[in-house]
Design an enzyme around this catalytic site. Sequence first.
Site, PDB file in Angstrom:
ATOM      1  N   ARG A  15       0.906  -1.021  -0.198  1.00  0.00           N
ATOM      2  CA  ARG A  15       0.005  -0.085   0.101  1.00  0.00           C
ATOM      3  C   ARG A  15       1.088   1.323   0.075  1.00  0.00           C
ATOM      4  NH1 ARG A  15      -3.624  -1.232   5.159  1.00  0.00           N
ATOM      5  NH2 ARG A  15      -1.771  -2.370   5.524  1.00  0.00           N
ATOM      6  N   LYS A  75       1.701   2.348   7.647  1.00  0.00           N
ATOM      7  CA  LYS A  75       1.868   1.272   8.387  1.00  0.00           C
ATOM      8  C   LYS A  75       3.053   1.905   9.490  1.00  0.00           C
ATOM      9  CE  LYS A  75       0.703  -2.093   9.450  1.00  0.00           C
ATOM     10  NZ  LYS A  75      -0.464  -2.321  10.537  1.00  0.00           N
ATOM     11  N   TYR A  94      -1.228   4.339  10.764  1.00  0.00           N
ATOM     12  CA  TYR A  94      -1.616   3.512  11.983  1.00  0.00           C
ATOM     13  C   TYR A  94      -0.520   3.295  12.683  1.00  0.00           C
ATOM     14  CZ  TYR A  94      -5.718   2.210   8.832  1.00  0.00           C
ATOM     15  OH  TYR A  94      -6.978   2.454   8.070  1.00  0.00           O
ATOM     16  N   HIS A  96      -0.941   1.687  16.406  1.00  0.00           N
ATOM     17  CA  HIS A  96      -1.154   0.393  16.762  1.00  0.00           C
ATOM     18  C   HIS A  96       0.083   0.092  17.875  1.00  0.00           C
ATOM     19  CE1 HIS A  96      -3.982  -0.663  14.114  1.00  0.00           C
ATOM     20  NE2 HIS A  96      -3.332  -0.902  12.966  1.00  0.00           N
ATOM     21  N   GLU A 118      -5.855   4.594  13.545  1.00  0.00           N
ATOM     22  CA  GLU A 118      -6.798   3.620  14.209  1.00  0.00           C
ATOM     23  C   GLU A 118      -7.442   4.495  15.483  1.00  0.00           C
ATOM     24  OE1 GLU A 118      -2.902   2.879  16.279  1.00  0.00           O
ATOM     25  OE2 GLU A 118      -3.507   3.351  14.314  1.00  0.00           O
ATOM     26  N   SER A 134     -10.872  -2.276   8.088  1.00  0.00           N
ATOM     27  CA  SER A 134     -11.598  -3.381   8.789  1.00  0.00           C
ATOM     28  C   SER A 134     -12.458  -3.830   7.717  1.00  0.00           C
ATOM     29  CB  SER A 134     -12.464  -2.651  10.074  1.00  0.00           C
ATOM     30  OG  SER A 134     -11.628  -1.959  11.032  1.00  0.00           O
ATOM     31  N   VAL A 179     -15.287  -5.125  11.135  1.00  0.00           N
ATOM     32  CA  VAL A 179     -14.769  -6.570  10.539  1.00  0.00           C
ATOM     33  C   VAL A 179     -15.757  -7.838  10.485  1.00  0.00           C
ATOM     34  CG1 VAL A 179     -12.895  -8.428  11.115  1.00  0.00           C
ATOM     35  CG2 VAL A 179     -12.280  -5.574  11.203  1.00  0.00           C
ATOM     36  N   SER A 220     -21.277 -12.776  23.898  1.00  0.00           N
ATOM     37  CA  SER A 220     -20.039 -13.203  23.762  1.00  0.00           C
ATOM     38  C   SER A 220     -19.731 -13.286  25.285  1.00  0.00           C
ATOM     39  CB  SER A 220     -19.084 -12.209  23.207  1.00  0.00           C
ATOM     40  OG  SER A 220     -17.823 -12.625  23.281  1.00  0.00           O
ATOM     41  N   VAL A 239     -12.071  -8.704  17.068  1.00  0.00           N
ATOM     42  CA  VAL A 239     -12.525  -7.992  18.451  1.00  0.00           C
ATOM     43  C   VAL A 239     -11.786  -6.709  18.192  1.00  0.00           C
ATOM     44  CG1 VAL A 239     -12.325  -7.991  20.796  1.00  0.00           C
ATOM     45  CG2 VAL A 239     -12.986 -10.288  19.823  1.00  0.00           C
ATOM     46  N   ALA A 268      -7.140  -9.119  14.611  1.00  0.00           N
ATOM     47  CA  ALA A 268      -6.789  -8.128  15.432  1.00  0.00           C
ATOM     48  C   ALA A 268      -5.205  -8.242  16.022  1.00  0.00           C
ATOM     49  CB  ALA A 268      -7.616  -7.908  16.603  1.00  0.00           C
ATOM     50  N   ASP A 270      -2.519  -7.187  15.244  1.00  0.00           N
ATOM     51  CA  ASP A 270      -1.845  -5.795  15.334  1.00  0.00           C
ATOM     52  C   ASP A 270      -1.988  -5.109  16.436  1.00  0.00           C
ATOM     53  OD1 ASP A 270      -3.996  -5.083  14.363  1.00  0.00           O
ATOM     54  OD2 ASP A 270      -3.142  -3.932  12.506  1.00  0.00           O
ATOM     55  N   ARG A 280       2.586 -14.981  17.723  1.00  0.00           N
ATOM     56  CA  ARG A 280       3.288 -14.375  16.984  1.00  0.00           C
ATOM     57  C   ARG A 280       2.801 -13.676  15.613  1.00  0.00           C
ATOM     58  NH1 ARG A 280       4.601 -19.557  16.452  1.00  0.00           N
ATOM     59  NH2 ARG A 280       4.733 -20.552  14.424  1.00  0.00           N
ATOM     60  N   ALA A 300      -0.140  -9.362  10.020  1.00  0.00           N
ATOM     61  CA  ALA A 300      -0.590  -8.102  10.859  1.00  0.00           C
ATOM     62  C   ALA A 300      -1.028  -7.097   9.780  1.00  0.00           C
ATOM     63  CB  ALA A 300       0.321  -7.609  11.471  1.00  0.00           C
ATOM     64  N   ASN A 301      -0.928  -7.330   8.464  1.00  0.00           N
ATOM     65  CA  ASN A 301      -1.107  -6.203   7.361  1.00  0.00           C
ATOM     66  C   ASN A 301      -2.015  -6.668   6.396  1.00  0.00           C
ATOM     67  OD1 ASN A 301       1.211  -7.387   6.624  1.00  0.00           O
ATOM     68  ND2 ASN A 301       1.773  -5.805   5.335  1.00  0.00           N
TER      69      ASN A 301
END
Length: 371
Positions: A15, A75, A94, A96, A118, A134, A179, A220, A239, A268, A270, A280, A300-301
């Site tokens: 991206r 990122k 982003y 995170h 985010e 998302s 999501v 939930s 989540v 989720a 990240d 991991r 993560a991306n």
Amino acid sequence: MIIGVPKEIKAQEDRVSMTPAGVDACVRAGHTVLVETAAGNGSGFTDDEYLRAGAKILKTAREVFEKSAMIVKVKEPLPEEFGLLRPDQVLFTYLHLAPDPEQTEALLKAGVIGIAYETVQLSNGALPLLSPMSEIAGRMAVQVGAFLLERTNGGRGVLLGGVSGVEKGRVVIVGGGNVGASAAKIALGMGAQVTVLDISGQRLAYLDDIFSSRIQTLMSNSYNIEAAVRDADLVIGAVLVPGGRTPKLVKEYMVKEMKPGAVLVDVAIDQGGSIETMDRCTTHENPYFIKHGVVHYSVANMPGAVSRTSTFALTNATLPYVLKLAGMGAEAAMKADPALMKGLNIYKGKLTFAGVAEAQEREYTPAEGLF
């Protein structure tokens, strides 16, 4: 203002933070846009397109960082980029930060003004800069899960939509936000049996309504999550805690009870991930691993794999905020727009987002009153 668009260096991240149309809008508003050469190649944008839109092309990321008052990325900065940041520079991307103490420490030391896509949040709770990614990640999660369920990838050999006379695959989505809703839409379209869990009864009622009761909705809690996960072919962790670390809702003992060859996709990851055995982050190059006989996908991306679609969607969302920050200056823009103020995570050596401070047990300074 001078706005910098460096090339993303995260593994398999294709991206770019601004399309040529976005550059054109910034230039027409009187700003200068510096784009690192080849920054848009992964999304199908050439340097010539950026030049025609009015950008200046620079050869290295160092030049872009040195000359720009605001850096617009996709990122979070990686360690190779930490030394390129400087005091008072605006970093809009982003971040995170919650599960990433190393990055948090680097941004604090650099003295930047770090505004995270985010955590930009409207008064109604919507996250306008997270929503497009998302939506993409939710749709991708089902595609990825369906592929990993194939026997050649370690999966159970289940076709989500089944065929006549054969049971459909079971998809469980933990989290009913953007999501989760996007994932449910694709899973239903593929013909799967879909269950969505969320802590909000109001949100579940909304999902029941928009999907015309074609999905199963459940409150939930640990009991319901365990029961749903045990029978699932594909579980999607959807989540979100805006800016904070995601709670581990799918526990390791639940994963051990799953069917051999079932698939877990944690969107989720990240933010720390909502599945305990996702220990991991993986990459698009090596996207999954197998643990307790279950296939785990923790890239993560995710939207980076559909970079052109993602870049258009991201620029559509971020451009109005980029123009506001560039036109007014960061402090004035945040004072004028409470949504942008909520996006502030780091301000000149101070951590200003409570969720990150709590996750990392750091000192927290409220943004209000700092400037």
